[in-house]
Design a protein around this motif. Structure first.
Motif, PDB file in Angstrom:
ATOM      1  N   THR A   1      80.612 -47.963  29.278  1.00  0.00           N
ATOM      2  CA  THR A   1      79.232 -47.678  29.709  1.00  0.00           C
ATOM      3  C   THR A   1      78.397 -48.957  29.694  1.00  0.00           C
ATOM      4  O   THR A   1      77.701 -49.280  30.658  1.00  0.00           O
ATOM      5  CB  THR A   1      78.580 -46.625  28.778  1.00  0.00           C
ATOM      6  OG1 THR A   1      79.403 -45.469  28.776  1.00  0.00           O
ATOM      7  CG2 THR A   1      77.187 -46.263  29.237  1.00  0.00           C
TER       8      THR A   1
ATOM      9  N   GLY B   1      77.661 -50.884  33.108  1.00  0.00           N
ATOM     10  CA  GLY B   1      76.236 -50.861  33.472  1.00  0.00           C
ATOM     11  C   GLY B   1      75.698 -52.261  33.719  1.00  0.00           C
ATOM     12  O   GLY B   1      75.010 -52.518  34.715  1.00  0.00           O
TER      13      GLY B   1
ATOM     14  N   PHE C   1      68.049 -46.522  32.956  1.00  0.00           N
ATOM     15  CA  PHE C   1      69.352 -46.817  32.344  1.00  0.00           C
ATOM     16  C   PHE C   1      69.222 -47.339  30.907  1.00  0.00           C
ATOM     17  O   PHE C   1      70.173 -47.239  30.127  1.00  0.00           O
ATOM     18  CB  PHE C   1      70.127 -47.819  33.212  1.00  0.00           C
ATOM     19  CG  PHE C   1      71.539 -48.053  32.743  1.00  0.00           C
ATOM     20  CD1 PHE C   1      72.464 -47.009  32.745  1.00  0.00           C
ATOM     21  CD2 PHE C   1      71.933 -49.295  32.276  1.00  0.00           C
ATOM     22  CE1 PHE C   1      73.769 -47.202  32.295  1.00  0.00           C
ATOM     23  CE2 PHE C   1      73.236 -49.508  31.834  1.00  0.00           C
ATOM     24  CZ  PHE C   1      74.153 -48.464  31.844  1.00  0.00           C
TER      25      PHE C   1
END
Ligand code: HEM
Length: 150
Positions: free
Chosen positions: A19, A23, A51
């Motif tokens: 993640t 990201g 985010f």
């Protein structure tokens, strides 16, 4: 039992690592170039804000599950106070990895809280963003070495 706990922690650690690193790379290679090609859309800032809790959650999970992975394998305070541990291949990789994690944490706070909100984004914002991406990949590779016992 110990193996089950190890597997659960490792699953969390890997989920958080993908993640976080995924990201950061998505921002570097998709959001930033798109924002440059079509400026003033306001989308990059909105994406960043949306985010951020996920990214910080992932980073927090990594910082908690990392030391727990060590503990479950019997590497606790009594081991890490020994100089001998830090001269082993595993100890050196761990020290480098922990140092890089601390650096990424500091750069992320600098990037998000100080550089990012400025209306006039500087070259420093871009350089710090790229450094976070590069260092995050290096941390991931250090994780691979640790999993091999190196
Ligand atoms: C940005 C932060 C981090 C990232 C991206 C990351 C990434 C990874 C990855 C991808 C692996 C698994 C490699 C594999 O299964 O082949 C791993 C393993 C590991 N990580 Fe992290 N990690 C991070 C932070 C930490 C921290 C803060 C610690 C502890 C101080 C830590 C300790 C470990 C340990 C001990 C293993 C190996 C477990 C084993 O023996 O198999 N990690 N990490």
């Amino acid at each position: 039992m110990r193996e089950t706990v190890f597997l659960m922690l490792m699953a969390l650690h890997l989920l958080a690592a993908t993640t976080w690193v995924g990201g950061v790379l998505f921002f570097m290679f998709a959001v930033v170039p798109a924002a440059r090609a079509a400026p003033s859309a306001g989308i990059p800032d909105a994406l960043g804000r949306a985010f951020r809790p996920v990214a910080y959650g992932a980073l927090g999970t990594l910082i908690v599950t990392g030391p727990l992975l060590l503990l479950v394998q019997g590497i606790g305070p009594r081991t890490i106070i020994r100089a001998r541990f830090w001269v082993s291949a595993f100890g050196v990789t761990l020290a480098v990895k922990a140092g890089l994690v601390a650096l990424v944490l500091m750069l992320t706070v600098w990037h998000d809280a100080i550089l990012g909100p400025r209306a006039q984004r500087s070259r420093a914002t871009r350089i710090v963003g790229r450094a976070i991406g590069l260092l995050s990949v290096a941390i991931l590779l250090a994780g691979l070495l640790l999993a091999q016992g190196l």
